[in-house]
Design an enzyme around this catalytic site. Structure first.
Site, PDB file in Angstrom:
ATOM      1  N   SER A 255      -6.704   3.996  -2.301  1.00 30.86           N
ATOM      2  CA  SER A 255      -6.884   2.560  -2.066  1.00 30.86           C
ATOM      3  C   SER A 255      -8.183   2.031  -2.645  1.00 30.86           C
ATOM      4  O   SER A 255      -8.240   0.895  -3.111  1.00 30.86           O
ATOM      5  CB  SER A 255      -6.901   2.267  -0.567  1.00 30.86           C
ATOM      6  OG  SER A 255      -5.652   2.486  -0.008  1.00 30.86           O
TER       7      SER A 255
ATOM      8  N   LYS B  67      -6.261  -2.034   6.774  1.00 31.54           N
ATOM      9  CA  LYS B  67      -6.260  -2.313   5.333  1.00 31.54           C
ATOM     10  C   LYS B  67      -7.021  -3.590   5.004  1.00 31.54           C
ATOM     11  O   LYS B  67      -6.986  -4.050   3.852  1.00 31.54           O
ATOM     12  CB  LYS B  67      -4.816  -2.440   4.817  1.00 31.54           C
ATOM     13  CG  LYS B  67      -3.976  -1.175   4.957  1.00 31.54           C
ATOM     14  CD  LYS B  67      -4.367  -0.111   3.954  1.00 31.54           C
ATOM     15  CE  LYS B  67      -3.561   1.157   4.145  1.00 31.54           C
ATOM     16  NZ  LYS B  67      -4.062   2.252   3.298  1.00 31.54           N
TER      17      LYS B  67
ATOM     18  N   ASP C 212      -1.009  -0.158  -4.801  1.00 26.96           N
ATOM     19  CA  ASP C 212      -2.282   0.444  -5.198  1.00 26.96           C
ATOM     20  C   ASP C 212      -2.159   1.904  -5.621  1.00 26.96           C
ATOM     21  O   ASP C 212      -3.032   2.425  -6.311  1.00 26.96           O
ATOM     22  CB  ASP C 212      -3.337   0.275  -4.091  1.00 26.96           C
ATOM     23  CG  ASP C 212      -2.923   0.899  -2.770  1.00 26.96           C
ATOM     24  OD1 ASP C 212      -1.717   1.172  -2.558  1.00 26.96           O
ATOM     25  OD2 ASP C 212      -3.816   1.101  -1.922  1.00 26.96           O
ATOM     26  N   HIS C 213      -1.115   2.574  -5.187  1.00 25.42           N
ATOM     27  CA  HIS C 213      -0.870   3.987  -5.524  1.00 25.42           C
ATOM     28  C   HIS C 213       0.407   4.386  -4.815  1.00 25.42           C
ATOM     29  O   HIS C 213       0.892   3.661  -3.949  1.00 25.42           O
ATOM     30  CB  HIS C 213      -2.023   4.901  -5.054  1.00 25.42           C
ATOM     31  CG  HIS C 213      -2.355   4.686  -3.609  1.00 25.42           C
ATOM     32  ND1 HIS C 213      -1.584   5.190  -2.601  1.00 25.42           N
ATOM     33  CD2 HIS C 213      -3.336   3.965  -3.015  1.00 25.42           C
ATOM     34  CE1 HIS C 213      -2.091   4.811  -1.441  1.00 25.42           C
ATOM     35  NE2 HIS C 213      -3.147   4.042  -1.657  1.00 25.42           N
TER      36      HIS C 213
ATOM     37  N   ARG D 196      -4.485  14.971   5.245  1.00 21.07           N
ATOM     38  CA  ARG D 196      -3.948  13.656   4.845  1.00 21.07           C
ATOM     39  C   ARG D 196      -3.938  13.550   3.316  1.00 21.07           C
ATOM     40  O   ARG D 196      -3.001  13.030   2.737  1.00 21.07           O
ATOM     41  CB  ARG D 196      -4.831  12.572   5.468  1.00 21.07           C
ATOM     42  CG  ARG D 196      -4.336  11.143   5.345  1.00 21.07           C
ATOM     43  CD  ARG D 196      -5.262  10.255   6.183  1.00 21.07           C
ATOM     44  NE  ARG D 196      -4.972   8.845   6.110  1.00 21.07           N
ATOM     45  CZ  ARG D 196      -4.170   8.174   6.921  1.00 21.07           C
ATOM     46  NH1 ARG D 196      -3.494   8.823   7.875  1.00 21.07           N
ATOM     47  NH2 ARG D 196      -4.001   6.875   6.810  1.00 21.07           N
ATOM     48  N   ASP D 197      -4.989  14.044   2.695  1.00 19.75           N
ATOM     49  CA  ASP D 197      -5.029  14.075   1.227  1.00 19.75           C
ATOM     50  C   ASP D 197      -4.641  15.460   0.725  1.00 19.75           C
ATOM     51  O   ASP D 197      -4.489  15.666  -0.483  1.00 19.75           O
ATOM     52  CB  ASP D 197      -6.439  13.741   0.721  1.00 19.75           C
ATOM     53  CG  ASP D 197      -6.917  12.398   1.248  1.00 19.75           C
ATOM     54  OD1 ASP D 197      -6.066  11.523   1.475  1.00 19.75           O
ATOM     55  OD2 ASP D 197      -8.131  12.233   1.457  1.00 19.75           O
TER      56      ASP D 197
ATOM     57  N   HIS E  59       1.546   8.628   5.457  1.00 18.80           N
ATOM     58  CA  HIS E  59       0.551   9.670   5.763  1.00 18.80           C
ATOM     59  C   HIS E  59       0.904  10.488   7.005  1.00 18.80           C
ATOM     60  O   HIS E  59       0.329  11.547   7.223  1.00 18.80           O
ATOM     61  CB  HIS E  59      -0.826   9.039   5.989  1.00 18.80           C
ATOM     62  CG  HIS E  59      -1.575   8.687   4.741  1.00 18.80           C
ATOM     63  ND1 HIS E  59      -1.848   9.602   3.746  1.00 18.80           N
ATOM     64  CD2 HIS E  59      -2.149   7.525   4.335  1.00 18.80           C
ATOM     65  CE1 HIS E  59      -2.551   9.001   2.781  1.00 18.80           C
ATOM     66  NE2 HIS E  59      -2.739   7.748   3.117  1.00 18.80           N
TER      67      HIS E  59
ATOM     68  N   ARG F 177     -16.526   8.234  -1.020  1.00 20.72           N
ATOM     69  CA  ARG F 177     -15.806   6.971  -0.769  1.00 20.72           C
ATOM     70  C   ARG F 177     -16.397   6.246   0.433  1.00 20.72           C
ATOM     71  O   ARG F 177     -16.778   6.850   1.433  1.00 20.72           O
ATOM     72  CB  ARG F 177     -14.324   7.252  -0.557  1.00 20.72           C
ATOM     73  CG  ARG F 177     -13.554   6.002  -0.175  1.00 20.72           C
ATOM     74  CD  ARG F 177     -12.080   6.129  -0.414  1.00 20.72           C
ATOM     75  NE  ARG F 177     -11.342   5.311   0.519  1.00 20.72           N
ATOM     76  CZ  ARG F 177     -10.029   5.168   0.504  1.00 20.72           C
ATOM     77  NH1 ARG F 177      -9.318   5.785  -0.418  1.00 20.72           N
ATOM     78  NH2 ARG F 177      -9.424   4.431   1.398  1.00 20.72           N
TER      79      ARG F 177
ATOM     80  N   ASP G 211       0.837  -1.193   0.000  1.00 21.77           N
ATOM     81  CA  ASP G 211       0.000   0.000   0.000  1.00 21.77           C
ATOM     82  C   ASP G 211       0.872   1.244   0.000  1.00 21.77           C
ATOM     83  O   ASP G 211       1.821   1.347   0.783  1.00 21.77           O
ATOM     84  CB  ASP G 211      -0.936  -0.024   1.215  1.00 21.77           C
ATOM     85  CG  ASP G 211      -2.264   0.620   0.902  1.00 21.77           C
ATOM     86  OD1 ASP G 211      -2.285   1.847   0.677  1.00 21.77           O
ATOM     87  OD2 ASP G 211      -3.275  -0.106   0.865  1.00 21.77           O
TER      88      ASP G 211
ATOM     89  N   ASP H 202       2.036   3.280   3.060  1.00 28.16           N
ATOM     90  CA  ASP H 202       0.923   4.220   3.066  1.00 28.16           C
ATOM     91  C   ASP H 202       0.649   4.805   4.451  1.00 28.16           C
ATOM     92  O   ASP H 202       0.618   6.017   4.626  1.00 28.16           O
ATOM     93  CB  ASP H 202      -0.336   3.526   2.560  1.00 28.16           C
ATOM     94  CG  ASP H 202      -1.461   4.520   2.426  1.00 28.16           C
ATOM     95  OD1 ASP H 202      -1.329   5.434   1.592  1.00 28.16           O
ATOM     96  OD2 ASP H 202      -2.441   4.409   3.171  1.00 28.16           O
TER      97      ASP H 202
ATOM     98  N   HIS I 218      -1.145  10.804  -0.944  1.00 27.60           N
ATOM     99  CA  HIS I 218      -0.743   9.918  -2.032  1.00 27.60           C
ATOM    100  C   HIS I 218      -0.109  10.760  -3.138  1.00 27.60           C
ATOM    101  O   HIS I 218      -0.072  11.984  -3.042  1.00 27.60           O
ATOM    102  CB  HIS I 218      -1.958   9.182  -2.593  1.00 27.60           C
ATOM    103  CG  HIS I 218      -2.665   8.349  -1.572  1.00 27.60           C
ATOM    104  ND1 HIS I 218      -3.930   7.852  -1.759  1.00 27.60           N
ATOM    105  CD2 HIS I 218      -2.279   7.923  -0.346  1.00 27.60           C
ATOM    106  CE1 HIS I 218      -4.289   7.153  -0.701  1.00 27.60           C
ATOM    107  NE2 HIS I 218      -3.321   7.187   0.183  1.00 27.60           N
TER     108      HIS I 218
END
Ligand code: 2PG
Ligand code: MN
Ligand code: MN
Length: 563
Positions: A85, A365, A475-476, A174-175, A438, A290, A32, A434, A505
């Site tokens: 994800s 996860k 996944d990214h 976080r994003d 973060h 999401r 991840d 991941d 990400h």
């Protein structure tokens, strides 16, 4: 971009692959948050000691390559959208590219269809005498929600009759960059002021940081959701403020505070009364598209019988999700936009063709390699063939304090499952790149990446022992770039000259590697798919199990060449 696979009526039976044998154990490893980026001090994967993954890279281009994991390749609206994800594991498992939640909401808002749907009509019945509450992530990250969609929804709801609106804001960091919560609250306040000028009583009512308030996932820690319930529904929180701007500014003054973990707060009037608790007769919309981090709250809002925490009050509301978050549970039962119908996933195909699967990750996860992998569907396709095992994640310990997470435990479980020979596919998600990425803590992320590499080694060794095959990807991106950069790629600095930490990400491609003693000698990556992405992995995995993939899947990445 397909909205539905052209599969109606097609048989479930998969044809045998003409060259690849059935019956090999296939280890499927998803790292991840593990992208590929040039060497750089902010590339934690490069900085970490990762001998196992370095060795795989030497197999390029025949058995190691890069694939796309962001933007339109995974069904997101544009190629400026970083991967995540949900869309990543959806694509990996489904083998097809679906227009994802973000895109479907964009379309429904742009066309106005959102206001004609069953979900909106349902909540609209509360507008005359009740309040409309909007709960969600205040961000333009595009992973769980988008600010411009919230803006449109506010405007549209007021134009369609909402007279009293309360917004419950979860701050991100976080994003998007840490500290951006202040700007988002300012912008939201401007919008709400505009609505007030038009006679709509619109205010922010409560909030908190997404990782501490409301947005837990996979039932890791119900206390997170309880804090949100108390603040949003009951109007109770340890911190009370007259307005949200003051709230985020004040709460961020604590040197240890950050947007992700802000404590819960409630907005109160002059007499100390909450301005927007949720009451009988109100309407509630969770505006994240999401699923994973809204499902727990959705359960609390919708289920009559609920024992995860004491709700104190269970108001009789009309509740709709932006999307339906779980297709199997049909939760929430009302929603504004129909989710992508992810059907005929590789998991379902393989189960129907007798492939025995073991899937494992730690709690944070776990749903990625089960729920997301299977097209946002909880449960087994065939419980006699599948076993999903969850390793409890550490609770209340920040991931930069425990950066090794449960990588070792996951690898040991996978090893045991492989050696047991009870399974044809053993699938794991290793979370470190991941989850530690973060936190923005570079040193901890380097430790986490090393732990992930060690976990991979354990799994590959087990595959070696049983003569199996492995396929490893991600996944990214995340851990491979921890600096916010300008257009030329140079790290950006803040006013004190410090490099701005990137907790989100990335747009980077991810590696994919295949190998193991069971892989036929002539198998190599095709060279005619330079733009391949995560959705090409499912057909590849089917081939490794000895099957041809359905013709409407994105093409396999491999070919068999006899020299
Ligand atoms: O933690 C999450 O919810 C997202 C970032 O918002 O990360 P991932 O997509 O890797 O789960
Ligand atoms: Mn991820
Ligand atoms: Mn992530």
């Amino acid at each position: 971009m397909a909205t539905r696979p052209p599969a109606e009526g097609k048989p479930w039976e998969l044809a045998a692959h003409p060259q690849l044998a059935k019956g090999k154990v296939v280890g499927v490893v998803v790292l991840d948050g593990w992208g590929e980026a040039p060497p750089d001090p902010f590339n934690c994967i490069h900085a970490a000691d990762t001998p196992t993954l370095d060795a795989l890279k030497k197999g390029a281009p025949e058995r190691w390559r890069l694939i796309k994991a962001h933007g339109t390749a995974v069904g997101l609206p544009t190629d400026d959208d970083m991967g995540n994800s949900e869309v990543g594991h959806n694509a990996l498992g489904a083998g097809q590219i679906y227009a994802q939640g973000a895109k479907l909401v964009d379309l429904a808002l742009a066309s106005g269809k959102i206001y004609e749907g069953e979900g909106f009509k349902y909540i609209q019945q509360s507008f005359e005498s009740g309040t409309l509450h909007l709960i969600g992530l205040l961000s333009d990250g595009g992973v769980h929600s988008r600010f411009d969609q919230l803006q449109l929804l506010l405007k549209g709801a007021s134009e369609h009759g909402a007279k009293r609106i309360r917004v419950h804001v979860l701050t991100d960091g976080r994003d998007v960059l840490d500290g951006s919560s202040v700007r988002f609250v300012e912008m939201l306040e401007e919008d709400l002021a505009r609505l007030r000028n038009k006679g709509v009583d619109a205010r922010i009512a409560s909030g908190g940081g997404r990782m501490y308030v409301t947005m837990d996932r996979y039932e890791n820690d119900w206390q997170v959701v309880k804090r949100g319930w108390d603040a949003h529904v009951l109007g109770e929180a340890p911190h009370k403020f007259k307005n949200a701007l003051e709230a985020v500014k004040k709460l961020r003054e604590d040197p240890k505070a950050n947007d992700q973990y802000l404590p819960p707060f409630a907005i109160v009037d002059e007499s100390g009364k909450p301005v927007g608790s949720i009451q009988d007769g109100d309407a509630v919309v969770t505006f994240n598209f999401r699923a994973d981090r809204m499902l727990m709250l959705a359960k609390a809002l919708e289920y009559e019988n609920f024992d995860k925490f004491d709700r104190v009050r269970f108001p009789k509301i009309r509740y709709a999700g932006m999307l339906q978050y779980d297709g199997e549970l049909k939760l929430p039962s009302h929603y504004l936009v129909a989710p992508p119908e992810i059907e005929r996933t590789s998991g379902e195909y393989l189960a129907r063709n007798g492939v025995r699967t073991y899937a494992c990750s730690e709690t944070v996860k776990f749903g990625h390699v089960t729920f997301f992998w299977n097209g946002n569907r909880s449960g087994y396709f065939d419980s006699s063939l599948e076993k999903y095992e969850e390793i409890p994640s550490d609770i209340s310990i920040p991931f930069n304090v425990q950066p090794k997470m449960k990588a070792l435990e996951i690898a040991q479980k996978a090893r045991d499952a492989i050696l047991s020979r009870k399974f044809d596919q053993v699938r794991v998600n290793i979370a470190n790149g991941d989850m530690v990425g973060h936190t923005g803590d570079i040193e901890a992320t380097i430790v986490g990446c090393k732990a992930a590499d060690e976990a991979v080694k354990i799994i590959l060794d087990a595959i070696e022992q049983v003569g199996g095959i492995f396929i490893l990807s991600a996944d990214h991106g995340n851990a491979e770039d921890m600096a916010k950069r300008d257009k030329s790629g140079k790290p950006l600095r803040d006013k004190d000259g410090k490099v701005q930490t990137l907790t989100s990400h990335t747009l980077n491609p991810v590696p994919i590697a295949i190998g193991g003693p069971g892989l036929a000698p002539g198998v190599r990556f095709r060279t005619d798919l330079p733009n391949a992405g995560l959705a090409n992995v499912a057909a590849t995995v089917m081939n490794l199990h000895g099957f041809e993939a359905p013709d409407y899947y994105e093409p396999t990445l491999i070919e068999v060449v006899y020299k």
